[in-house]
Design a protein around this motif. Structure first.
Motif, PDB file in Angstrom:
ATOM      1  N   PHE A 352      71.200 -12.184   5.867  1.00 24.85           N
ATOM      2  CA  PHE A 352      70.944 -11.874   7.064  1.00 24.85           C
ATOM      3  C   PHE A 352      71.721 -11.693   8.385  1.00 24.85           C
ATOM      4  O   PHE A 352      71.472 -10.703   8.734  1.00 24.85           O
ATOM      5  CB  PHE A 352      69.312 -12.794   7.651  1.00 24.85           C
ATOM      6  N   ASP A 353      72.388 -12.098   8.353  1.00 23.93           N
ATOM      7  CA  ASP A 353      73.269 -12.625  10.206  1.00 23.93           C
ATOM      8  C   ASP A 353      74.501 -11.272   9.437  1.00 23.93           C
ATOM      9  O   ASP A 353      75.034 -10.460  10.829  1.00 23.93           O
ATOM     10  CB  ASP A 353      74.420 -13.468  10.089  1.00 23.93           C
ATOM     11  N   LEU A 354      75.332 -10.844   8.014  1.00 19.79           N
ATOM     12  CA  LEU A 354      75.961  -9.832   8.088  1.00 19.79           C
ATOM     13  C   LEU A 354      75.338  -8.499   7.850  1.00 19.79           C
ATOM     14  O   LEU A 354      75.594  -7.713   8.374  1.00 19.79           O
ATOM     15  CB  LEU A 354      76.484 -11.194   6.268  1.00 19.79           C
ATOM     16  N   GLU A 355      74.129  -8.735   7.481  1.00 15.72           N
ATOM     17  CA  GLU A 355      73.653  -6.778   7.707  1.00 15.72           C
ATOM     18  C   GLU A 355      73.050  -6.902   8.536  1.00 15.72           C
ATOM     19  O   GLU A 355      73.427  -5.236   8.716  1.00 15.72           O
ATOM     20  CB  GLU A 355      72.475  -6.782   6.152  1.00 15.72           C
ATOM     21  N   ASN A 373      83.230 -14.443   3.448  1.00 14.93           N
ATOM     22  CA  ASN A 373      83.929 -15.933   3.006  1.00 14.93           C
ATOM     23  C   ASN A 373      84.424 -16.748   3.451  1.00 14.93           C
ATOM     24  O   ASN A 373      84.046 -17.744   3.814  1.00 14.93           O
ATOM     25  CB  ASN A 373      85.434 -15.278   2.200  1.00 14.93           C
ATOM     26  N   ASP A 374      84.925 -16.361   5.474  1.00 12.70           N
ATOM     27  CA  ASP A 374      84.946 -17.399   6.677  1.00 12.70           C
ATOM     28  C   ASP A 374      83.645 -17.970   6.575  1.00 12.70           C
ATOM     29  O   ASP A 374      83.394 -18.958   7.165  1.00 12.70           O
ATOM     30  CB  ASP A 374      85.196 -16.037   7.703  1.00 12.70           C
ATOM     31  N   ARG A 375      82.136 -17.055   7.027  1.00 17.34           N
ATOM     32  CA  ARG A 375      81.012 -17.656   7.269  1.00 17.34           C
ATOM     33  C   ARG A 375      80.327 -18.861   5.519  1.00 17.34           C
ATOM     34  O   ARG A 375      80.531 -19.702   6.274  1.00 17.34           O
ATOM     35  CB  ARG A 375      79.837 -16.332   6.696  1.00 17.34           C
ATOM     36  N   ALA A 378      82.520 -22.220   6.135  1.00 18.99           N
ATOM     37  CA  ALA A 378      82.016 -23.257   7.115  1.00 18.99           C
ATOM     38  C   ALA A 378      80.586 -23.297   7.243  1.00 18.99           C
ATOM     39  O   ALA A 378      80.652 -24.570   7.879  1.00 18.99           O
ATOM     40  CB  ALA A 378      81.925 -21.852   8.477  1.00 18.99           C
ATOM     41  N   ASP A 379      79.985 -22.758   6.089  1.00 18.69           N
ATOM     42  CA  ASP A 379      78.005 -23.134   5.965  1.00 18.69           C
ATOM     43  C   ASP A 379      78.436 -23.909   5.480  1.00 18.69           C
ATOM     44  O   ASP A 379      77.578 -24.809   4.681  1.00 18.69           O
ATOM     45  CB  ASP A 379      77.153 -22.236   5.575  1.00 18.69           C
ATOM     46  N   PHE A 380      79.368 -24.016   4.260  1.00 12.39           N
ATOM     47  CA  PHE A 380      79.370 -24.796   2.578  1.00 12.39           C
ATOM     48  C   PHE A 380      80.088 -25.514   2.022  1.00 12.39           C
ATOM     49  O   PHE A 380      80.000 -26.675   2.073  1.00 12.39           O
ATOM     50  CB  PHE A 380      78.665 -23.913   1.497  1.00 12.39           C
TER      51      PHE A 380
END
Length: 489
Positions: A352-355, A373-375, A378-380
């Motif tokens: 959602f944030d990327l699109e 990849n960065d996100r 950070a999330d996982f």
């Protein structure tokens, strides 16, 4: 005939042509030979031109001005036709055809790039898709938020700002629950191969248990499982993995949820604007409640355990309780469609944030893989190991489906609300599921959600079924209770 009758007859033919266009897409995903891709792209473009011309036919505008609704159903039909007429008229025919042609080609390019782990091969055509969708968003938005214009295609009336607020409320409790679970010992995982024929045979039983009508549908294989069609012809696909039969079983149940929604709509609405699901969020509520609150429940997994023993023999899981924990095992993973209930929405929030950034021009397509990849890291907490586990894993962007991803999490929110209301209204659900019978649950969903099709707005559809406006609280309470029990939190 009245203006309303003329309009509805015209619309019926348009809806029929739309179903034919959808069948082209189904064939492309399941049976079309690879070499047919260039011709299929031309076919998609031709159908898009025909449909676009019908949807903005001046007679539709004239009929809308003259048509007088008599019933609530009439008013709902006109609401949908007017909304579609006004939105479609804002999109130039050449742009609509270019989107259809480019996304058809992009889909095949994505599939090949995914198989070959070649992001660079996909990015040029993805750039074309993004550019075309930005142009469509600008054309439709009339100067308002362009991402909201795309989101409105899938969840009418919803905005990115509203979703962002909901998702911000979800994230802290999801992250806290994930961390608490991963601090505990994990249940046993499956550790043997399961033959494809056995998986497909059991998936047929599961489809039947959840009410899928194969006289008006069929099950095929695809790279990315999906449901297609409405009314009298509703088809689903699934996929198999020898080391993960749950992928097959729960993909099947998930797509059956979509299909049963379409099959359950009142036949009086056939080939009309009310004859399909009202939104992708409501659609996803059906697939997710079938898959998770019903299919992954302790009651139903007890029955499924016996079915797997019958089909595959002893597969190393001791009993029904252990099997329930295995089915609901929370573990590291890259793939959204294979993610457990706790982590699934974190995958959606990433997309959602990327699109939104892509559509706003804040993120270049050339930087998309690095941003993903960065996100994800950070999330996982761990790195993407290969593109098919990262930016190439989903089909949606290749098909121009920007605004679609957030409806997955919105569907989970709706499903949480529906599950609470359903179990209050039908106390026998678990007793029936323990026998492999989902009828009482699916009949409640059919009566309160599915049969109404597009009669009400998405939010009003959920309010009508549950008696309250949807919020994220029931979903979070359900997840914390369920996984707190499994993991002893």
């Amino acid at each position: 005939m009245s203006a309303f009758d003329d309009l509805m007859q015209f619309q019926r033919e348009t809806e029929a042509l739309g179903q034919i266009a959808g069948r082209l897409g189904w064939d492309q995903e399941t049976m079309m030979p690879d070499g047919a891709a260039p011709q299929r792209a031309e076919e998609h473009a031709a159908m898009s031109r025909v449909l676009h011309a019908r949807r903005i036919d001046p007679r539709v505008g004239e009929w809308l001005e003259k048509a007088t609704p008599v019933t609530e159903t009439d008013a709902a039909q006109l609401r949908h036709i007017r909304r579609n007429f006004e939105k479609t008229a804002k999109v130039p025919a050449d742009l609509a055809a270019a989107i259809a042609k480019t996304t058809s080609l992009a889909h095949r390019t994505w599939a090949k790039a995914r198989a070959e782990e070649d992001v660079a091969a996909f990015l040029p055509v993805l750039s074309q898709v993004v550019d075309l969708m930005r142009k469509k968003a600008v054309a439709v938005s009339d100067g308002a938020n362009s991402y909201d214009a795309l989101l409105d295609d899938y969840e009418p009336g919803m905005t990115g700002e509203t979703l962002a607020a909901m998702f911000d409320a979800l994230r802290p409790r999801l992250v806290a629950l994930r961390e608490a679970i991963l601090s505990k010992p994990a249940p046993a995982a499956l550790s043997q191969a399961f033959d494809e024929a056995g998986q497909l045979a059991l998936s047929q039983k599961l489809a039947k248990a959840f009410g899928y009508d194969t006289d008006h549908g069929r099950i095929d294989k695809a790279v990315h499982p999906f449901s297609s069609g409405s009314g009298l012809d509703v088809r689903i696909t699934t996929r198999t993995n020898p080391l993960d039969p749950f992928n097959c079983f729960y993909s099947t149940i998930h797509e059956v949820g979509h299909a049963c929604y379409e099959q359950g709509i009142d036949r009086d609405y056939l080939l009309s604007p009310l004859g399909s699901g009202v939104s992708m969020g409501v659609h996803e509520s059906q697939s997710r409640i079938y898959e998770n609150q019903l299919g992954r429940s302790r009651a139903f997994t007890g029955w499924l355990f016996g079915q797997m023993r019958d089909q595959f023999g002893d597969f190393g899981i001791a009993d029904e309780d252990a099997f329930y924990a295995t089915v609901n095992r929370v573990s590291d993973g890259f793939i959204r469609t294979e993610a457990d209930e706790v982590q699934y929405n974190l995958h959606v929030l990433l997309r959602f944030d990327l699109e939104r950034a892509l559509m706003a021009g804040d993120l270049a397509v050339s930087d998309l893989e690095a941003a993903w990849n960065d996100r994800f890291k950070a999330d996982f907490g761990y790195a993407v190991d290969m593109p098919s586990n990262g930016v190439l894993q989903d089909v949606h962007w290749s098909e121009g489906l920007f605004g679609y991803f957030p409806t997955y999490t919105l569907g989970n929110v709706y499903a949480g609300c529906l599950n609470t209301a359903m179990r209050s209204a039908v106390p026998s659900v678990d007793a029936d599921l323990a026998r492999g019978d989902a009828t009482t649950a699916t009949q409640w969903l059919r009566e309160n959600v599915q049969r109404h099709g597009g009669l009400r707005t998405p939010q009003d559809t959920i309010i009508h079924a549950t008696g309250a406006a949807p919020t994220e609280a029931p979903l979070l309470d359900y997840l914390e209770t369920k996984f707190g029990d499994i993991y002893g939190l």
